[in-house]
Motif scaffolding. Structure first.
Motif, PDB file in Angstrom:
ATOM      1  N   LYS A  71      66.938  52.089 124.562  1.00 34.58           N
ATOM      2  CA  LYS A  71      66.387  53.369 125.010  1.00 34.58           C
ATOM      3  C   LYS A  71      66.464  53.571 126.521  1.00 34.58           C
ATOM      4  O   LYS A  71      66.446  54.691 126.998  1.00 34.58           O
ATOM      5  CB  LYS A  71      64.950  53.510 124.519  1.00 34.58           C
ATOM      6  CG  LYS A  71      64.871  53.652 123.006  1.00 34.58           C
ATOM      7  CD  LYS A  71      63.458  53.497 122.507  1.00 34.58           C
ATOM      8  CE  LYS A  71      63.366  53.549 121.002  1.00 34.58           C
ATOM      9  NZ  LYS A  71      64.099  52.512 120.305  1.00 34.58           N
ATOM     10  N   ASP A 105      64.412  57.110 116.778  1.00 37.64           N
ATOM     11  CA  ASP A 105      64.722  57.178 118.203  1.00 37.64           C
ATOM     12  C   ASP A 105      64.006  58.368 118.848  1.00 37.64           C
ATOM     13  O   ASP A 105      63.952  59.450 118.259  1.00 37.64           O
ATOM     14  CB  ASP A 105      66.232  57.295 118.434  1.00 37.64           C
ATOM     15  CG  ASP A 105      66.620  56.866 119.834  1.00 37.64           C
ATOM     16  OD1 ASP A 105      66.834  55.662 120.033  1.00 37.64           O
ATOM     17  OD2 ASP A 105      66.674  57.736 120.734  1.00 37.64           O
ATOM     18  N   GLU A 107      65.007  60.084 121.389  1.00 40.77           N
ATOM     19  CA  GLU A 107      65.973  61.066 121.881  1.00 40.77           C
ATOM     20  C   GLU A 107      66.549  61.876 120.721  1.00 40.77           C
ATOM     21  O   GLU A 107      67.213  61.320 119.833  1.00 40.77           O
ATOM     22  CB  GLU A 107      67.125  60.373 122.629  1.00 40.77           C
ATOM     23  CG  GLU A 107      66.725  59.738 123.925  1.00 40.77           C
ATOM     24  CD  GLU A 107      66.466  60.747 125.025  1.00 40.77           C
ATOM     25  OE1 GLU A 107      66.874  61.920 124.897  1.00 40.77           O
ATOM     26  OE2 GLU A 107      65.839  60.341 126.020  1.00 40.77           O
TER      27      GLU A 107
END
Length: 126
Positions: A71, A105, A107
């Protein structure tokens, strides 16, 4: 060791020459470059990813998969690492990681990209 110490150079041209020399001496030096990956600037990271793709080394592709999960890396670097890894590894080795990225995730762009890769791979299998 002298060449390796020159990897810390801030001059892009010097760094390129050193990386090319290391890879010409021994293609396995790509592992050394991947160990230092987080220390490099974004432009150098993309060059390392390009050289990694040419390695035809399963262990290198597995390391790229790990970079795709990190990340703290930029989204473009993560996407390129994932694309190379999924292109060169069997789906059985990438499937769980891609689904994990898709569902977990932070994002949004990585989530969407993971889903695109899953779809592309499944379509190729048919």
């Amino acid at each position: 060791e002298k060449l390796v110490s020159m990897l810390d150079s801030t001059e892009e041209e010097t760094k390129d020459i050193v990386i090319e020399a290391l890879l010409k001496l021994d293609r396995k030096n790509i592992h050394l470059l991947l160990e230092r990956f987080s220390l490099e600037d974004e432009e150098t990271k993309f060059r390392i990813l390009d050289w990694s793709e040419k390695s035809k080394d399963r262990d290198v592709y597995l390391k790229l998969l790990k970079i795709g999960e990190q990340k703290q890396e930029s989204v473009p670097v993560r996407k390129q690492a994932l694309r190379i890894a999924t292109k060169n590894l069997p789906f059985t080795e990438t499937e769980s990681i891609l689904y994990n990225l898709y569902y977990n995730d932070p994002e949004k762009e990585i989530k969407e990209f993971s889903y695109i890769l899953i779809k592309e791979i499944k379509e190729k299998k048919q």
